[in-house]
Structures are given as C-alpha cells and as structure tokens.
Scaffold this active site. Structure first.
Site, short mmCIF file in Angstrom:
data_model
loop_
_atom_site.label_atom_id
_atom_site.label_comp_id
_atom_site.label_asym_id
_atom_site.label_seq_id
_atom_site.Cartn_x
_atom_site.Cartn_y
_atom_site.Cartn_z
N TYR A 51 0.83 -1.21 0.00
CA TYR A 51 0.00 0.00 0.00
C TYR A 51 0.86 1.26 0.00
CZ TYR A 51 -3.94 -3.03 0.86
OH TYR A 51 -4.88 -4.00 0.73
N TYR A 54 -11.84 -7.70 6.81
CA TYR A 54 -10.71 -7.70 5.89
C TYR A 54 -10.40 -9.15 5.51
CZ TYR A 54 -6.20 -7.39 3.69
OH TYR A 54 -5.17 -7.53 2.78
N ASP A 113 -12.93 -17.18 8.26
CA ASP A 113 -11.57 -16.77 7.88
C ASP A 113 -10.75 -16.65 9.17
OD1 ASP A 113 -9.24 -15.49 7.25
OD2 ASP A 113 -10.16 -13.96 5.99
N LYS A 128 -1.20 -16.86 7.58
CA LYS A 128 -0.36 -16.07 8.49
C LYS A 128 0.53 -16.89 9.44
CE LYS A 128 -2.19 -11.53 8.04
NZ LYS A 128 -3.51 -11.17 7.55
C1 LIG Z 1 -4.04 -11.12 6.24
C2 LIG Z 1 -5.41 -11.64 6.06
C3 LIG Z 1 -5.84 -12.16 4.83
C4 LIG Z 1 -4.98 -12.15 3.59
O1 LIG Z 1 -3.82 -12.90 3.73
P1 LIG Z 1 -2.57 -12.65 2.75
O2 LIG Z 1 -1.61 -13.72 3.10
O3 LIG Z 1 -2.08 -11.26 3.07
O4 LIG Z 1 -3.08 -12.74 1.35
C5 LIG Z 1 -7.12 -12.67 4.75
N1 LIG Z 1 -7.93 -12.67 5.83
C6 LIG Z 1 -7.54 -12.19 7.02
C7 LIG Z 1 -8.49 -12.24 8.17
C8 LIG Z 1 -6.30 -11.64 7.17
O5 LIG Z 1 -5.93 -11.13 8.36
#
Ligand SMILES: *Cc1c(COP(=O)(O)O)cnc(C)c1O
Length: 453
Positions: free
Chosen positions: A41, A169, A270, A299
């Site tokens: 960004y 997000y 997620d 992550k």
């Molecule tokens: C960071 C994140 C993503 C995206 O993961 P990337 O490895 O950056 O593509 C998706 N969902 C959540 C909740 C996140 O924190």
C-alpha cells in the site's frame, strides 16, 4: 545493481539512525529501494521511509545501523514463536536436504500429509479436507470457489453471492476485496470491477460484554431476504482484524451458525489472522464452539517463515463438490507452489512447537499484561478506546495516526509497531517476556500521548 551510483551510498553504521529511511546503508541501497521497489500500500513517488532490517532473532529486529527493535507486530500476526527459531530452522534444513519443492499435481509428499493430518486433528470438529495454497487471499478465493461449486455441483442456480459483515478484511485479490469493508476497503477505487456482495451491519456487542440478540438483526434480515442468492456467509470469527481490530461477542458467531443452518447456507470462517492461538483459543471459532463448513488459515501457519495457507472443508462440502457432474466434480484450483514441501515441513514443526508449548498460559499472560500496559492510554484525550483480546492489544485514537512520526517515535524507544488508520496495535510473539512487553506498552503510551489532541 552494478549500475547504482556509488555516491548515493553511505556507511549506514555512521548514521545516528535519526533519518533511517533516507539513509542508504552498507548493504542497503535504500535509494534503489525507494525508486524501484513497491512496499505494501505504498506510492512509488512519495514513498514513506522504510527501515532496513539486517537480521532478526527472538522478538528483536536488528537494523542495519545496529539498533535493536522489540517487535510488537510479529510481522503481521505470523511470527508467533519469534524469529530465527532453532526448531523451525532445523525443520527447514532437514527438508532442504530432501527437496525444497516439487509440484503437487499427481505427486504427494510427507510434509503435506503430516501437516494436513495435524490441521485436521486441531481444527474445530470435523473439518478435515485440506486444500493448500500460497497466501491468505488465495485461501479465501478457494473458500469462495468451494462455496460456489458446492451449489453448482447440486444443480442449484443463482447462489453466487456472499453475505458478510461490515468492518472485515479478507485480503487483496478481487473476490476477497469484494467482501472487505465497503467504506474502509477498496470498493471505491475499483468500483465496477468488484462483485457486489451483501453486507450486514458489523456486530456491535463486544466480546465479553452482555449479549444483546438484536445485534444479529441486520444479518438475519439480509439472510431472509436474499437466501436464494447466497452461496455462503463469510466472516472473521470473533476478531475483525485489518478492517478495524474489533472483537465481537461469541453469541453473535453462534447466532450466525444457527442462521446458516436454518437457511441451508454454508459458513466460511476466515481464521487467517486468528488461527493458532492468537485470540486465546486455538481457533477463534472455539470461543463459540462453532464448526464452520469451510475455514481458511494462513499467516501464523508456518510460524512466519514462508508464505503458506490452507482452506479446510467439512466432508459434506468436499463430497458434494466431488459428486458434481462433469468438470464440476473437481475443485477448480491448483497453484504452482501448492503445498510447497519446505513451507509444509516448517508449518508442521511450527504447529508441534505450539501445541507442545504452554501457549494458552502464554497468551493469557500477554493478555493480562497488554491490559495493564495499555489501560492508562484510555485516560489520554487523544484516545477513543483501548481493547485487548488474547495476544492482541489495540489503542484506537480519535484521529488518524501520523504513521511515519509514530513509527519513528516508537523506533527511537527501541520498539517496532506499524499503526494504521486510527489504530496503534500490538500482536507480539507468544514468547515475548513480561519485561519486553512492558517496554513495548510504555513506548505505545508515550507515542499515543504525543499525537495531536
Ligand atoms: C491477512 C489476512 C488475509 C490475507 O492474507 P494474505 O496472506 O495477506 O493474502 C485474509 N484474511 C484475514 C483475516 C487476514 O488477516
């Protein structure tokens, strides 16, 4: 870069570090970085300073000028065991002796089998079909594909939309973007190119507060009105991460599960930010004893060593997709670096390391210390709110934070944190000592107090 002008290079060690971002170092041609490399960004013309990291160990980043910063970010939720961990290093070395990579089409390998087995054992009940991919955003794309294919495989038409909650997000690829918060996200910039999804009001009742069932009204209303168009409900369980760092009530998540069951909708959780202990439970869904139909992890999966993610599905989802007619019977995805053996080997070692550690106690201690350390911020006129859950601490300011200035003030105190929007937030490695965490919290308090009122 052989052609880099040598005049532009300075001995970084002689620089006091005041202007670290503008000062090229011995091995760091920061001028080249500024001109040629995009950071997340970031603009290519008005680039913000970047800090050159020479090495990292435990919870400390060592900068090119020799300064050490205690890392309050765990490199965006991922480095849960600290940097340069001997156990993970060993796992990497051992796997390198065998192979760094091999394609996953038509082949398989021990690290993938070991990791998938481990994930299936630990995931909220019954989710045991694993699709490996290379990043969180892609894991979300795959989850969405699974949901669409689930309906298509059954010959059900028209279920293509996603129902989600505001303030989320989910990553930076296009379908992930389409469910990010429509105001805070990138909808404006990419309008016309981003699918239109259904957004319920974000949950208001906070984690641990007294539950108010009307919090679910907006979601219930949308689910009832659009049921026939919806493929799945997708949300971040309990912790809304980069969309605002908010923690909502476990009853909300339970209510969502009930709602999905009532309307026959799939639930996608997620857990990319929350997975592997961050919120105080192994997965945030565990706070509500909810089992999603599809779950994304990423992550912290490799302890922050390599980019790896996974989308897990319950048997009924996988079986329904696989029973689909013709080409619809296969899941239509297959990244080049799918299930990279090196990443899988490290991930399996990272999970073992976590499970064998007293992670629950560690996260609970960090939670107490973040509460104690950040609570005084609430007294500052600049601060709107302080909230803590698990190993996540958030100071929400009344106004947008001066990111560069705050980052520099923290660095001057020997701390690394990267604020965004109105938030100064911490998500340290679980191994951070009480002493280091006290220091980090003190630096955040000072930085918050220096923001304009
Ligand atoms: C960071 C994140 C993503 C995206 O993961 P990337 O490895 O950056 O593509 C998706 N969902 C959540 C909740 C996140 O924190």
């Amino acid at each position: 870069m052989s052609g880099a002008p040598s005049e532009g290079r300075h001995d970084f060690s002689r620089n006091s570090g005041r202007d670290i971002g503008q000062s090229p170092g011995q091995d760091f041609d920061l001028e080249f970085d500024r001109r040629h490399i995009w950071h997340p960004y970031a603009s290519m013309s008005a680039s913000a300073p970047v800090y050159p990291v020479a090495s990292a160990r435990g919870v400390r980043l060592k900068l090119a000028d020799g300064r050490e910063l205690i890392d309050g970010m765990a490199s965006w939720w991922s480095v849960i065991h600290g940097y340069n961990h001997p156990v993970l290093n060993r796992a990497a070395r051992q796997q390198l002796k065998r192979m760094a990579h091999v394609m996953f089409g038509g082949l398989t390998h021990q690290p993938a089998i070991r990791l998938a087995r481990r994930l299936a054992e630990l995931a909220p009940g019954g989710i045991d079909r694993v699709f490996f991919s290379d990043s969180g955003s892609v894991a979300v794309e795959v989850a969405i594909k699974m949901a669409l294919q689930y309906w298509r495989a059954q010959g059900v038409e028209g279920r293509s939309r996603l129902l989600t909650i505001g303030g989320g997000y989910y990553g930076d690829t296009f379908q992930a973007m389409s469910i990010c918060d429509p105001v805070a996200g990138m909808h404006q910039l990419f309008s016309g190119a981003v699918s239109e999804q259904l957004f319920a009001d974000r949950p208001c009742v906070r984690f641990g507060e007294s539950w108010e069932p009307s919090d679910l009204d907006s979601l219930k209303d949308l689910a009832a009105r659009h049921c026939g168009e919806i493929a799945a409900v997708i949300l971040e369980p309990i912790v809304q991460g980069a969309g605002g760092m908010r923690f909502y009530h476990a009853e909300y998540l339970k209510g969502v599960r009930d709602l999905c069951d009532q309307h026959g909708l799939l639930l996608i959780a997620d857990e990319i930010a929350t997975g592997f202990g961050r919120s105080g439970e192994l997965f945030a869904c565990d706070h509500a004893n909810v089992v999603p139909d599809i779950m994304c992890v990423g992550k912290a999966l490799t302890g922050g060593y390599l980019s790896l993610a996974a989308t897990l599905a319950r048997a009924h989802v996988a079986e329904t997709i696989s029973a689909g007619p013709g080409a619809a019977g296969v899941l239509m995805h297959g990244p080049t670096f799918m299930a990279n053996p090196l990443a899988c080997a490290i991930a399996a070692a990272s999970i073992d390391l976590l499970i064998e550690s007293p992670w629950r106690k560690r996260v609970a201690r960090i939670e107490r210390e973040l509460r104690a350390g950040l609570a005084p911020c609430a007294q500052l006129p600049q601060v709107a709110d302080v909230r803590v859950l698990g190993a996540i601490g958030v100071v929400e300011m009344r106004r947008p934070v001066d990111i560069g200035g705050t980052q520099r003030r923290l660095a001057d105190r020997g701390v690394w944190a990267r604020p965004f929007g109105k938030l100064i937030y911490l998500m340290p490695a679980y191994v951070m000592s009480s002493r280091d965490l006290r220091h980090v919290c003190a630096a955040v308090r000072e930085a918050a107090a220096l923001e304009p009122v």
